[in-house]
Write a protein that holds these residues in place. Structure first.
Motif, PDB file in Angstrom:
ATOM      1  N   TYR A 193       0.735  -1.128  -0.058  1.00  0.00           N
ATOM      2  CA  TYR A 193       0.092  -0.091  -0.009  1.00  0.00           C
ATOM      3  C   TYR A 193       0.866   1.230  -0.067  1.00  0.00           C
ATOM      4  N   MET A 228      -4.982   5.153   2.637  1.00  0.00           N
ATOM      5  CA  MET A 228      -4.118   3.996   2.455  1.00  0.00           C
ATOM      6  C   MET A 228      -4.683   3.241   1.078  1.00  0.00           C
ATOM      7  N   LEU A 277       0.576   5.399   1.420  1.00  0.00           N
ATOM      8  CA  LEU A 277      -0.269   6.214   2.359  1.00  0.00           C
ATOM      9  C   LEU A 277      -0.290   7.652   1.434  1.00  0.00           C
TER      10      LEU A 277
END
Length: 82
Positions: A24, A33, A26
């Motif tokens: 992922y 996310m 951010l």
């Protein structure tokens, strides 16, 4: 296989494999996310742009919005703003 190392509260190192379903970013713009469905392709694209992994700071949706706004500004006639 590539792994990510993390250090637990007890100071013990743990290693987690990097897979297509557990990577992922951010997004610095929207704060969400966002999953990276193909980490290998994502890293390849970053390398092709001569960027580091840390350069991936915004998600595709925010990037597209920013590009659309930039395109609109470039299309405006500078004489209209005066």
């Amino acid at each position: 296989m590539l792994y990510v190392k993390s250090v637990g509260e007890n100071g013990k190192d743990t290693f987690h494999p990097i897979k297509d379903n557990n990577v992922y970013i951010l997004c610095k713009k929207c704060g969400q996310m966002v999953p990276v469905p193909e980490p290998a392709g994502f890293l390849y694209e970053l390398g092709a742009c001569a960027s580091s992994i840390e350069a991936a700071e915004i998600c595709d949706t925010c990037l597209e919005t920013a590009c659309e706004l930039e395109d609109e500004l470039l299309k405006k006639d500078p004489a209209e703003e005066v």
